[in-house]
Every structure is written in structure tokens, then in C-alpha cells.
Design a protein around this motif. Structure first.
Motif, PDB file in Angstrom:
ATOM      1  N   GLU A   1      -6.859 -15.878   2.035  1.00 35.36           N
ATOM      2  CA  GLU A   1      -6.526 -16.377   0.698  1.00 35.36           C
ATOM      3  C   GLU A   1      -6.071 -15.280  -0.248  1.00 35.36           C
ATOM      4  OE1 GLU A   1      -9.201 -18.144  -2.876  1.00 35.36           O
ATOM      5  OE2 GLU A   1      -9.062 -19.430  -1.110  1.00 35.36           O
ATOM      6  N   ARG A   2      -6.719 -14.121  -0.206  1.00 34.24           N
ATOM      7  CA  ARG A   2      -6.385 -13.038  -1.127  1.00 34.24           C
ATOM      8  C   ARG A   2      -6.476 -11.703  -0.404  1.00 34.24           C
ATOM      9  NH1 ARG A   2      -5.762 -13.104  -6.421  1.00 34.24           N
ATOM     10  NH2 ARG A   2      -6.619 -15.220  -6.491  1.00 34.24           N
ATOM     11  N   LEU A   3      -5.587 -10.781  -0.767  1.00 35.89           N
ATOM     12  CA  LEU A   3      -5.546  -9.459  -0.161  1.00 35.89           C
ATOM     13  C   LEU A   3      -5.781  -8.392  -1.217  1.00 35.89           C
ATOM     14  CD1 LEU A   3      -2.327  -9.855   2.045  1.00 35.89           C
ATOM     15  CD2 LEU A   3      -4.695 -10.283   2.723  1.00 35.89           C
ATOM     16  N   THR A   4      -6.575  -7.382  -0.847  1.00 36.76           N
ATOM     17  CA  THR A   4      -6.834  -6.248  -1.732  1.00 36.76           C
ATOM     18  C   THR A   4      -6.794  -4.974  -0.908  1.00 36.76           C
ATOM     19  OG1 THR A   4      -8.338  -7.616  -3.049  1.00 36.76           O
ATOM     20  CG2 THR A   4      -8.404  -5.251  -3.420  1.00 36.76           C
ATOM     21  N   VAL A   5      -6.026  -3.996  -1.357  1.00 35.09           N
ATOM     22  CA  VAL A   5      -5.989  -2.700  -0.672  1.00 35.09           C
ATOM     23  C   VAL A   5      -7.098  -1.815  -1.216  1.00 35.09           C
ATOM     24  CG1 VAL A   5      -4.674  -0.576  -0.340  1.00 35.09           C
ATOM     25  CG2 VAL A   5      -3.540  -2.791  -0.114  1.00 35.09           C
ATOM     26  N   SER A   6      -7.895  -1.263  -0.331  1.00 32.38           N
ATOM     27  CA  SER A   6      -8.967  -0.350  -0.705  1.00 32.38           C
ATOM     28  C   SER A   6      -8.968   0.812   0.276  1.00 32.38           C
ATOM     29  CB  SER A   6     -10.326  -1.056  -0.683  1.00 32.38           C
ATOM     30  OG  SER A   6     -10.405  -2.040  -1.693  1.00 32.38           O
ATOM     31  N   GLY A   7      -8.552   1.987  -0.200  1.00 34.33           N
ATOM     32  CA  GLY A   7      -8.479   3.147   0.670  1.00 34.33           C
ATOM     33  C   GLY A   7      -7.445   2.930   1.749  1.00 34.33           C
ATOM     34  N   SER A   8      -7.845   3.075   2.989  1.00 37.16           N
ATOM     35  CA  SER A   8      -6.929   2.914   4.121  1.00 37.16           C
ATOM     36  C   SER A   8      -7.057   1.539   4.767  1.00 37.16           C
ATOM     37  CB  SER A   8      -7.209   3.996   5.172  1.00 37.16           C
ATOM     38  OG  SER A   8      -8.557   3.908   5.634  1.00 37.16           O
TER      39      SER A   8
ATOM     40  N   VAL B   1       4.339  -5.313  -5.774  1.00 32.71           N
ATOM     41  CA  VAL B   1       5.310  -4.298  -6.173  1.00 32.71           C
ATOM     42  C   VAL B   1       5.171  -3.073  -5.284  1.00 32.71           C
ATOM     43  CG1 VAL B   1       6.155  -2.839  -8.045  1.00 32.71           C
ATOM     44  CG2 VAL B   1       5.186  -5.064  -8.571  1.00 32.71           C
ATOM     45  N   ASP B   2       6.306  -2.558  -4.839  1.00 30.17           N
ATOM     46  CA  ASP B   2       6.367  -1.258  -4.173  1.00 30.17           C
ATOM     47  C   ASP B   2       6.507  -0.218  -5.279  1.00 30.17           C
ATOM     48  OD1 ASP B   2       6.994   1.056  -2.810  1.00 30.17           O
ATOM     49  OD2 ASP B   2       8.985   0.390  -2.190  1.00 30.17           O
TER      50      ASP B   2
ATOM     51  N   ASP C   1       0.856  -1.181   0.000  1.00 33.68           N
ATOM     52  CA  ASP C   1       0.000   0.000   0.000  1.00 33.68           C
ATOM     53  C   ASP C   1       0.889   1.227   0.000  1.00 33.68           C
ATOM     54  OD1 ASP C   1      -2.254   1.717   0.235  1.00 33.68           O
ATOM     55  OD2 ASP C   1      -1.921   1.820   2.394  1.00 33.68           O
ATOM     56  N   THR C   2       0.850   1.993  -1.091  1.00 35.25           N
ATOM     57  CA  THR C   2       1.708   3.163  -1.233  1.00 35.25           C
ATOM     58  C   THR C   2       1.362   4.248  -0.228  1.00 35.25           C
ATOM     59  OG1 THR C   2       1.978   2.704  -3.597  1.00 35.25           O
ATOM     60  CG2 THR C   2       2.518   4.916  -2.852  1.00 35.25           C
ATOM     61  N   ALA C   3       0.072   4.453   0.014  1.00 32.35           N
ATOM     62  CA  ALA C   3      -0.356   5.549   0.892  1.00 32.35           C
ATOM     63  C   ALA C   3       0.183   5.389   2.303  1.00 32.35           C
ATOM     64  CB  ALA C   3      -1.880   5.638   0.906  1.00 32.35           C
TER      65      ALA C   3
ATOM     66  N   GLU D   1       0.281 -20.055   9.255  1.00 35.10           N
ATOM     67  CA  GLU D   1       0.696 -20.656  10.529  1.00 35.10           C
ATOM     68  C   GLU D   1       1.472 -19.674  11.384  1.00 35.10           C
ATOM     69  OE1 GLU D   1      -0.258 -23.423  11.760  1.00 35.10           O
ATOM     70  OE2 GLU D   1      -1.312 -24.146   9.976  1.00 35.10           O
ATOM     71  N   PRO D   2       0.844 -19.062  12.386  1.00 36.30           N
ATOM     72  CA  PRO D   2      -0.599 -19.106  12.653  1.00 36.30           C
ATOM     73  C   PRO D   2      -1.330 -18.169  11.692  1.00 36.30           C
ATOM     74  CG  PRO D   2       0.466 -17.653  14.211  1.00 36.30           C
ATOM     75  CD  PRO D   2       1.567 -18.247  13.382  1.00 36.30           C
ATOM     76  N   PRO D   3      -2.640 -18.358  11.494  1.00 39.56           N
ATOM     77  CA  PRO D   3      -3.386 -17.493  10.575  1.00 39.56           C
ATOM     78  C   PRO D   3      -3.304 -16.031  11.001  1.00 39.56           C
ATOM     79  CG  PRO D   3      -4.687 -19.424  11.167  1.00 39.56           C
ATOM     80  CD  PRO D   3      -3.504 -19.404  12.091  1.00 39.56           C
ATOM     81  N   SER D   4      -2.711 -15.207  10.179  1.00 37.17           N
ATOM     82  CA  SER D   4      -2.512 -13.816  10.572  1.00 37.17           C
ATOM     83  C   SER D   4      -2.098 -12.978   9.381  1.00 37.17           C
ATOM     84  CB  SER D   4      -1.437 -13.713  11.665  1.00 37.17           C
ATOM     85  OG  SER D   4      -0.219 -14.302  11.235  1.00 37.17           O
ATOM     86  N   LEU D   5      -2.161 -11.666   9.574  1.00 35.94           N
ATOM     87  CA  LEU D   5      -1.618 -10.701   8.629  1.00 35.94           C
ATOM     88  C   LEU D   5      -0.437 -10.024   9.303  1.00 35.94           C
ATOM     89  CD1 LEU D   5      -4.737  -8.886   7.087  1.00 35.94           C
ATOM     90  CD2 LEU D   5      -3.564 -10.946   6.280  1.00 35.94           C
ATOM     91  N   ARG D   6       0.685 -10.001   8.614  1.00 32.55           N
ATOM     92  CA  ARG D   6       1.866  -9.299   9.102  1.00 32.55           C
ATOM     93  C   ARG D   6       1.988  -7.985   8.344  1.00 32.55           C
ATOM     94  NH1 ARG D   6       6.767 -13.616  10.162  1.00 32.55           N
ATOM     95  NH2 ARG D   6       5.654 -14.921  11.687  1.00 32.55           N
ATOM     96  N   ILE D   7       2.017  -6.891   9.069  1.00 32.18           N
ATOM     97  CA  ILE D   7       2.099  -5.564   8.458  1.00 32.18           C
ATOM     98  C   ILE D   7       3.519  -5.035   8.659  1.00 32.18           C
ATOM     99  CG2 ILE D   7       1.168  -3.226   8.426  1.00 32.18           C
ATOM    100  CD1 ILE D   7      -1.430  -4.348   9.567  1.00 32.18           C
ATOM    101  N   TYR D   8       4.200  -4.785   7.537  1.00 29.80           N
ATOM    102  CA  TYR D   8       5.581  -4.316   7.559  1.00 29.80           C
ATOM    103  C   TYR D   8       5.650  -2.861   7.113  1.00 29.80           C
ATOM    104  CZ  TYR D   8       6.986  -9.294   7.493  1.00 29.80           C
ATOM    105  OH  TYR D   8       7.156 -10.627   7.770  1.00 29.80           O
ATOM    106  N   ASP D   9       6.589  -2.131   7.676  1.00 30.88           N
ATOM    107  CA  ASP D   9       6.953  -0.811   7.174  1.00 30.88           C
ATOM    108  C   ASP D   9       7.851  -1.029   5.963  1.00 30.88           C
ATOM    109  OD1 ASP D   9       8.109   1.680   6.652  1.00 30.88           O
ATOM    110  OD2 ASP D   9       8.118   2.243   8.765  1.00 30.88           O
ATOM    111  N   LEU D  10       7.499  -0.443   4.813  1.00 31.57           N
ATOM    112  CA  LEU D  10       8.292  -0.653   3.601  1.00 31.57           C
ATOM    113  C   LEU D  10       9.734  -0.190   3.759  1.00 31.57           C
ATOM    114  CD1 LEU D  10       5.791   0.235   0.728  1.00 31.57           C
ATOM    115  CD2 LEU D  10       6.886  -1.974   1.151  1.00 31.57           C
ATOM    116  N   ALA D  11       9.998   0.661   4.739  1.00 32.79           N
ATOM    117  CA  ALA D  11      11.365   1.127   4.968  1.00 32.79           C
ATOM    118  C   ALA D  11      12.148   0.194   5.886  1.00 32.79           C
ATOM    119  CB  ALA D  11      11.350   2.531   5.566  1.00 32.79           C
ATOM    120  N   ALA D  12      11.458  -0.821   6.465  1.00 35.81           N
ATOM    121  CA  ALA D  12      12.128  -1.742   7.390  1.00 35.81           C
ATOM    122  C   ALA D  12      11.450  -3.104   7.282  1.00 35.81           C
ATOM    123  CB  ALA D  12      12.057  -1.211   8.821  1.00 35.81           C
TER     124      ALA D  12
END
Length: 337
Positions: A108-115, A315-316, A70-72, A82-93
Motif C-alpha cells: 500500500e505504501r513505500l518508504t525509503v529508510s537507509g538502504s 521525485v528524482d 532512492d537517491t543513494a 497484479e501480481p503483488p510485487s515491487l519493481r526496482i528500476y535503475d533511474l538511468a534506465a
């Protein structure tokens, strides 16, 4: 340009036949264009042991189900099982996640919409909405097995695989169900010129008329449609994993414009709108290839060795970095072309 015109002329009658074909009375697919009588959705080809060191940097992670940038918010979101989760990374680290959000089941699938990032969780019949970059979680129940979500104004469109529908969820009213002659609703995408649904079982692409509430014209998408992405010109690119090809469709009208051979198990796909590059993973070769798709046919610009089983890619767009996820736990790979 002669080649593209020939493809377009072929596409028109195929679209008509596909829309007019139907299911038999016992709900078993009966499509005269189907390659086999009982179709099976394509899966990624199994990768061999890596023979070349992956390009760029590789960071430890369990098996990756999906990833998106997510560019914004300048974040990378990675779904692991394993375990079921979303990992949110800072693109700078990217060496470690900034936030981890536990999910009721694997996404299964991720889509960015707004924030937000929308994560389909078919095993638990829900759509997860996670704020970016904070990670606040909201879950929305969906009847059936949601395969993908997409924000559409005040509504959210959800493709529901087993029910063969696109569900329209609105805060201002009850859900609206869009049905038609599809066998499996596996992804829903907004081209800017309209909405389409990818049917992996029928290996086809269908237009969706959200206003009228119906599935429109359809068109065969190769021998084994795997994944799809839209570009900034209203086109849809689809990887054909069985035939080894990259397909390009226009959507007004729905026509096959290009079919470019990409041997090696073409599967994951991402699009860099800033540079006009379509990135395709080749699971049979442990590679990712970048194609310039702004001209008459794709032109290969980059090719890199990847981690094993590179089922997903994103892609970033700000920096042009390519991020590849290993589905078997060999890490998250970051490549700077």
C-alpha cells in the motif's frame, strides 16, 4: 504574512478541542468537529478519459499502488498489485525493471529508510523490508493492518490502521504499542522535529511522542486528508482531496500554517528537497502540479498533463524528474520539468 497569522490563531483552539474529544462507549467515532457522524476515509476522485497526451515519456506497467525514489541507490521502486510485487528500476534506465520482488500481497505504501524500502502489506498483516538496489526480501509480521513503516534509529515505527495504533518494533526488545485518540492510523512520518501520524478517518494529524509512548496533540487536516509528506524545514504537507487544497503544518508546535486552494481532486504528493517543490496530482483533471513552497504561500511553477488516474507521484531529486503512476494500468510517466 497577515493571512498566515490568521490561520495560526484559528489552529490553536481547534487543536485543543480535537485532543479532548473522544470516542463513544460503542467505539463509534463521536467528534464534534467531524463533518459527518460516520466518517469515511477519502479516496482518489475517479479520473476522466485523457483529453491531452501525457507529458514526457510513459512506460508500460500494471496498476501502480505506490512508488518512491532512492537517491543513494539511484533506483525507482514501484509497487504493483497484479501480481503483488515491487519493481526496482535503475533511474538511468526506466524502460524496464532491473529486479522484481514478489510480495505475499499488494503493498500500500513505500518508504525509503537507509538502504531499504519499507512496504506495508495490510492484507497479509506484515511489513516487507527490501534491500536496495539488490532486492533481498525480509518480512516482519505485524498484528493488524499495517499502513506504513518508518525507520527510527534502531526501531521501526508502523502505523496500524485497524488497531488505531503506532507499533514500535525493536530488535532489542518486544514491540511497544502507542495508542491515543485516533480513529485510524494511516501513515507515520518523521519531520526531523518529531513524529506525526495521519488519521484519514478523522481527517487529522497527530503528534506522536515515541519516548513517552503516547499520541499527543491533534489538529484537523481539512475535509478529507488523503496523503502527506514532510519537507526539509520540519513541516508536513497534506493533500485535502474533498476540499481541494494543499495544507502546510508546522510541528513544534502543531499548527496549520497554510491552506492553499488546489481544485481538481488533489491526491498524491511528493516533495523535492533540492528545489523546494511540492508536486501534487489532480485525479479529476489528469494533471500534476509543482508548487514552490519555500515562501509565504505556495506558488505554482509547473503544470503537466498526466496518465489517467495519477494516484501516486515521486521525485528524482538528483535530476528533478517527476514520476507519476497510473492506478489503472496506463503506465509509469516520467516528466522532466
Amino acid at each position: 504574512m497577515g493571512r498566515l497569522s490568521a490561520v495560526s490563531r484559528i489552529a490553536i483552539p481547534l487543536a485543543g478541542v480535537l485532543v479532548l474529544s473522544s470516542c463513544s462507549t460503542d467505539d463509534t467515532p463521536n467528534d464534534t468537529l467531524q463533518i459527518v457522524q460516520n466518517p469515511v476515509a477519502v479516496t482518489a476522485a475517479v479520473s476522466p478519459a485523457a483529453a491531452v497526451k501525457p507529458a514526457g515519456s510513459v512506460f508500460a506497467a500494471p496498476g501502480v499502488k505506490a512508488l518512491v525514489t532512492d537517491t543513494a541507490s539511484k533506483t525507482l521502486v514501484v509497487a504493483v498489485s497484479e501480481p503483488p510485487s515491487l519493481r526496482i528500476y535503475d533511474l538511468a534506465a526506466l524502460d524496464a525493471p532491473k529486479t522484481t520482488v514478489a510480495l505475499p500481497g499488494p503493498a500500500e505504501r513505500l518508504t525509503v529508510s537507509g538502504s531499504q524500502v519499507l512496504a506495508s502489506v495490510p492484507g497479509k498483516s506484515l511489513l516487507a523490508k527490501v534491500s536496495l538496489p539488490g532486492g533481498a526480501l525480509e518480512t516482519v509480521p505485524v498484528a493488524g493492518q499495517p499502513s506504513a513503516g518508518l525507520a527510527d534509529g534502531d526501531a521501526t515505527l508502523v502505523s496500524v490502521r485497524d488497531r488505531k495504533v503506532v507499533e514500535v518494533l525493536s530488535k532489542n526488545g518486544g514491540p511497544k504499542t502507542i495508542t491515543g485518540q485516533i480513529y485510524s492510523a494511516d501513515d507515520v512520518l518523521n519531520t526531523g522535529d518529531g513524529v506525526v501520524v495521519l488519521d484519514k478517518l478523522r481527517t487529522a494529524l497527530f503528534a506522536v511522542d515515541v519516548t513517552e509512548g503516547k499520541i499527543g496533540e491533534g489538529l484537523r487536516a481539512g475535509d478529507g486528508a488523503a496523503n502527506a509528506v514532510t519537507d526539509d524545514l520540519g513541516r508536513v504537507f497534506v493533500t485535502d482531496a474533498r476540499a481541494g487544497a494543499l495544507l502546510a503544518f508546522s510541528t513544534t508546535p502543531l499548527l496549520l500554517r497554510q491552506r492553499y486552494p488546489v481544485p481538481g481532486g488533489a491526491y498524491g504528493i511528493a516533495y523535492d528537497r533540492t528545489r523546494g517543490l511540492a508536486w501534487v496530482t489532480l485525479t479529476e483533471r489528469n494533471e500534476v502540479v509543482g508548487f514552490d513552497v519555500r515562501g509565504g504561500e505556495p506558488i505554482e511553477k509547473h503544470r503537466f498533463p498526466t496518465v489517467r488516474q495519477p494516484d501516486s507521484v515521486t521525485v528524482d531529486e538528483q535530476g528533478g524528474r517527476v514520476v507519476v503512476g497510473s492506478a489503472i494500468g496506463e503506465g509509469i510517466q516520467v516528466i522532466t520539468p
